[in-house]
Design a protein around this motif. Structure first.
Motif, mmCIF file in Angstrom:
data_model
loop_
_atom_site.group_PDB
_atom_site.id
_atom_site.type_symbol
_atom_site.label_atom_id
_atom_site.label_comp_id
_atom_site.label_asym_id
_atom_site.label_seq_id
_atom_site.Cartn_x
_atom_site.Cartn_y
_atom_site.Cartn_z
ATOM 1 N N PHE A 155 0.255 9.681 3.672
ATOM 2 C CA PHE A 155 -0.999 9.431 2.960
ATOM 3 C C PHE A 155 -1.014 8.026 2.379
ATOM 4 O O PHE A 155 0.021 7.502 1.951
ATOM 5 C CB PHE A 155 -1.189 10.474 1.852
ATOM 6 N N CYS A 156 -2.194 7.447 2.378
ATOM 7 C CA CYS A 156 -2.365 6.078 1.901
ATOM 8 C C CYS A 156 -1.990 5.991 0.416
ATOM 9 O O CYS A 156 -2.507 6.754 -0.404
ATOM 10 C CB CYS A 156 -3.811 5.644 2.103
ATOM 11 N N ALA A 157 -1.115 5.036 0.079
ATOM 12 C CA ALA A 157 -0.697 4.862 -1.316
ATOM 13 C C ALA A 157 -1.793 4.202 -2.157
ATOM 14 O O ALA A 157 -1.695 4.178 -3.382
ATOM 15 C CB ALA A 157 0.575 4.027 -1.378
ATOM 16 N N CYS A 158 -2.834 3.666 -1.506
ATOM 17 C CA CYS A 158 -3.929 3.025 -2.256
ATOM 18 C C CYS A 158 -5.046 4.013 -2.590
ATOM 19 O O CYS A 158 -5.540 4.048 -3.713
ATOM 20 C CB CYS A 158 -4.513 1.863 -1.448
ATOM 21 N N CYS A 159 -5.439 4.860 -1.598
ATOM 22 C CA CYS A 159 -6.603 5.716 -1.842
ATOM 23 C C CYS A 159 -6.333 7.204 -1.594
ATOM 24 O O CYS A 159 -7.188 8.032 -1.878
ATOM 25 C CB CYS A 159 -7.780 5.240 -0.989
ATOM 26 N N GLY A 160 -5.170 7.534 -1.060
ATOM 27 C CA GLY A 160 -4.821 8.938 -0.911
ATOM 28 C C GLY A 160 -5.254 9.598 0.384
ATOM 29 O O GLY A 160 -4.932 10.757 0.632
ATOM 30 N N ARG A 173 -1.708 2.820 9.020
ATOM 31 C CA ARG A 173 -2.936 2.181 8.570
ATOM 32 C C ARG A 173 -3.886 3.255 8.044
ATOM 33 O O ARG A 173 -4.004 4.332 8.618
ATOM 34 C CB ARG A 173 -3.590 1.407 9.724
ATOM 35 N N CYS A 174 -4.567 2.919 6.939
ATOM 36 C CA CYS A 174 -5.479 3.876 6.325
ATOM 37 C C CYS A 174 -6.857 3.761 6.974
ATOM 38 O O CYS A 174 -7.438 2.671 6.995
ATOM 39 C CB CYS A 174 -5.582 3.597 4.831
ATOM 40 N N PRO A 175 -7.395 4.861 7.514
ATOM 41 C CA PRO A 175 -8.710 4.791 8.175
ATOM 42 C C PRO A 175 -9.860 4.658 7.164
ATOM 43 O O PRO A 175 -10.976 4.332 7.555
ATOM 44 C CB PRO A 175 -8.805 6.123 8.919
ATOM 45 N N VAL A 176 -9.609 4.882 5.885
ATOM 46 C CA VAL A 176 -10.678 4.808 4.872
ATOM 47 C C VAL A 176 -10.740 3.423 4.236
ATOM 48 O O VAL A 176 -11.776 2.761 4.242
ATOM 49 C CB VAL A 176 -10.482 5.896 3.786
ATOM 50 N N CYS A 177 -9.599 2.928 3.702
ATOM 51 C CA CYS A 177 -9.627 1.635 2.990
ATOM 52 C C CYS A 177 -8.962 0.522 3.791
ATOM 53 O O CYS A 177 -8.887 -0.609 3.330
ATOM 54 C CB CYS A 177 -8.997 1.768 1.610
ATOM 55 N N ALA A 178 -8.434 0.837 4.982
ATOM 56 C CA ALA A 178 -7.846 -0.145 5.904
ATOM 57 C C ALA A 178 -6.532 -0.759 5.416
ATOM 58 O O ALA A 178 -6.039 -1.714 5.996
ATOM 59 C CB ALA A 178 -8.842 -1.257 6.239
HETATM 60 ZN ZN LIG Z 1 -6.481 4.009 1.885
#
Ligand SMILES: [Zn+2]
Length: 322
Positions: A155-160, A173-178
């Motif tokens: 899981f993305c450490a920036c947005c979850g 790579r995070c598909p939401v916040c990139a």
């Molecule tokens: Zn993210």
């Protein structure tokens, strides 16, 4: 230290072909041109040929056992040969698997997959690490470290949001916040502290009886390697350390450490342990250590073969730290 890279997991100069990571089409083209083979991992255990020499098994990429597996690009032997990938089939559940054994320190169990020959088994890497060639050890350690990171960083450490594998396995790579996320390596100092003819050894609670090894600890944010060595030794034993030098390093994918082996000279000798960190610490003479390595010591047994502690101590005994 001239012999530094002779340590287990010290590697065999694998070309990691990072230029093939970014674009999946480039990788597919290179696979078609150069050929490719893969090693197979299952829950951190590499697939090896059972028996005394335990070479890593290489599979063709169209093998049916790879269906549904995650894959990463490891590299290519220096200047020649096919590309080498790693696949992971941790989703496979063997019949009658005992979870207790699987999580034990030196898991002795071996798993056989029904689609693979009987002589091929998944085996715990720490148990077989000294049987592998430097190349196979490097491949297995890299694959174990990378797949382990993917397993614990989904899981993305920036947005979850749930993140995706990218860069042929070398990023998420995070598909939401990139946000891109990179594989972790945690620096650990492990130190040969000496004074004259003696080395400082300690033991942690729960280790096999009589086993003593070098002190070690994680490097903290804002700290140099040298400062980490001095702090850890002071915290664990109250011994002050003067000069500190680097000797050798060892990737240690259990789960994500880079062991940085150092030599430090003690400025004091009296030991006061911190019982919340270690169970005991003691000065051991070269003569006692030689007896321990030969299995002749009354109570002392040295660090495990393959671990950098054992590598540094045996080279100290042989006067090969230069
Ligand atoms: Zn993210």
């Amino acid at each position: 230290m001239k012999l530094a890279e002779a340590v287990t997991f010290g590697g065999a100069a694998l070309d990691r072909v990072a230029y093939l990571r970014a674009n999946p089409a480039d990788l597919d083209r290179a696979i078609a041109e150069l050929g490719a083979e893969t090693i197979l991992m299952w829950r951190g255990k590499p697939l090896v040929q059972a028996g005394a020499l335990a070479p890593l098994v290489r599979l063709r990429l169209d093998h049916r056992v790879l269906k549904g597996a995650r894959r990463i690009l490891l590299g290519r032997a220096q200047g020649a040969g096919p590309l080498i990938l790693a696949h992971d089939i941790s989703h496979w559940v063997p019949d009658g698997q005992d979870a207790q054994t699987l999580n034990s320190f030196l898991d002795p169990s071996e798993q056989r997959h029904p689609d693979l020959p009987e002589a091929w088994v998944f085996a715990e890497l720490r148990r077989i690490m000294t049987l592998l060639s430097p190349r196979d050890a490097e491949l297995a350690a890299t694959a174990r470290g990378l797949f382990g990171w993917h397993d614990s960083h989904g899981f993305c450490a920036c947005c979850g949001a749930a993140s995706d594998i990218s860069m042929a396995g070398w990023q998420r790579r995070c598909p939401v916040c990139a946000a891109p996320h990179f594989p972790r390596t945690d620096p650990v100092v492990i130190m040969l502290i000496t004074q004259g003819n003696s080395a400082l050894l300690g033991r942690s609670p729960g280790w096999p009886e009589g086993m003593y090894s070098l002190l070690a600890g994680f490097v903290e944010p804002g700290e140099t390697i040298e400062a980490a060595v001095r702090r850890e030794v002071l915290e664990e034993t109250a011994i002050r350390v003067g000069e500190v030098g680097y000797l050798a390093s060892q990737p240690w994918p259990f789960p994500a450490s880079l062991m940085m082996g150092c030599h430090g000279t003690a400025l004091s000798r009296d030991i006061t342990i911190d019982p919340s960190e270690i169970e005991d610490a003691t000065w051991v003479t070269r003569e006692d250590l030689m007896d321990a390595f030969a299995g002749r010591h009354a109570f002392l047994s040295p660090a495990r073969h393959g671990a950098i502690a054992q590598f540094l101590l045996s080279n100290w005994l042989a006067d090969r730290l230069d």
